[in-house]
Design a protein around this motif. Sequence first.
Motif, short mmCIF file in Angstrom:
data_model
loop_
_atom_site.label_atom_id
_atom_site.label_comp_id
_atom_site.label_asym_id
_atom_site.label_seq_id
_atom_site.Cartn_x
_atom_site.Cartn_y
_atom_site.Cartn_z
N ALA A 152 -82.19 -122.18 -52.30
CA ALA A 152 -82.18 -121.47 -53.58
C ALA A 152 -83.55 -120.83 -53.79
N THR A 158 -86.21 -118.39 -56.23
CA THR A 158 -86.52 -118.18 -57.64
C THR A 158 -87.25 -116.86 -57.82
N GLN A 212 -81.33 -117.25 -56.68
CA GLN A 212 -80.32 -117.98 -57.45
C GLN A 212 -80.82 -118.45 -58.81
N ARG A 213 -82.11 -118.22 -59.07
CA ARG A 213 -82.69 -118.59 -60.37
C ARG A 213 -83.61 -117.46 -60.80
N PRO A 238 -76.60 -115.91 -61.46
CA PRO A 238 -77.71 -116.83 -61.19
C PRO A 238 -78.03 -117.67 -62.41
N GLU A 239 -78.71 -118.78 -62.19
CA GLU A 239 -79.22 -119.56 -63.30
C GLU A 239 -80.30 -118.73 -63.99
N MET A 240 -80.19 -118.59 -65.30
CA MET A 240 -81.09 -117.72 -66.04
C MET A 240 -81.88 -118.48 -67.10
N ARG A 241 -83.15 -118.07 -67.25
CA ARG A 241 -83.96 -118.52 -68.37
C ARG A 241 -84.64 -117.29 -68.96
N MET A 254 -90.55 -122.24 -66.11
CA MET A 254 -89.82 -122.56 -64.87
C MET A 254 -89.91 -124.03 -64.51
N TRP A 313 -87.70 -126.32 -61.89
CA TRP A 313 -87.22 -125.54 -60.74
C TRP A 313 -88.11 -125.82 -59.54
#
Length: 362
Positions: free
Chosen positions: A15, A17, A135-136, A169-172, A335, A338
């Motif tokens: 994965a 980032t 993926q992030r 994707p994983e989102m922030r 983050m 992660w």
Amino acid sequence: MAFNKEPSFQHGQAARTAVLYCNLGTPSAPTAPALRKYLAEFLGDSRVVEIPKPIWWLILHGIILRVRPKKSAAKYASIWTEGGSPLKVFTEQQAQSLGTALQERGHSVTVRYAMRYGQPSIPEQLDALKAEGVQRVLIVPAYPQYSGTTTASVFDAVYRWGLKTRLVPEMRFVNRYHDDPRYIAALARTVREHWAANGQAEQLVMSFHGVPERTLYLGDPYHCECMKTGRLLAEALGLSKDQYKLTFQSRFGKAKWLEPYTEPTLIAMAQQGVKKVDVICPGFTGDCLETLEEIQQEAQEAFLHAGGESFSYIPCLNNHAQWIEALADISLGHMQGWDLSAPNEQALAASRARALAHGAKT
């Protein structure tokens, strides 16, 4: 609903980032056609102009886009650089420097920049990141103070992209950093450096981009966050209340916007006997049309014409080293949790081999 085609996927891939650093946007050239295209997208956003769409469409396409592009093109031409629009140049530099800063701290994070209006677009960059195996994603708007007209519009673009994406994707998201001590310290550093090189003026004017006043009463926190940024910056510089003023610029249309307005305030100061002013724009992380043309050119001319003697514009944070370190700190804070370590290629190859073997058995 038809979803966009997914990039090829390999079992066992690590994965990855990324940080997507998002700014407002800029026309591709200082020409009327380029401005017409840019303004149509920008002013066509209901986050920016909250007027019923049918009415606003007639005003925008029937009047504004027939008149404003030529005038705006001339303003952009006065600040255009060999690298293009200053906003694009500084945004790209900031993204590159942020990537380097994270790498130097031992983190494997891809950093890209995107424009809410214009190129490279947010969907375009998110597609590219997915194709690279990301993926992030941390979305970092270049706006320190949250506003529905800016920050939320960036998020809208991300959400709309997600609606057409099968594997999201994983989102922030970073909403704001208007009172982050590291952002305030970086601002204060630029002011002190300017004073060390040029001397300190009688007054420091902090000019923020304006928004319609009604947004304040509708629950937008922008005004309050600007006020807090101004107060914290003044405290960091050791300024008393009578040594600085906070104003708002870039008013558009006839509606009442946040006050006091920057240029009328500067004119009044000159008429009241203030001879020297320093002006900074803390709400902009990179210099752009609103700072270089509206403040450094138009506002300066207005102040001097009204009787002022010295007008010094203090540049934005741009690619200042302390700001890049602050931006890295802010990003890393969001983050947490992660895994930002670089993929181990041997372990990755072994993982893929196991995945392939498992697939062959089944």
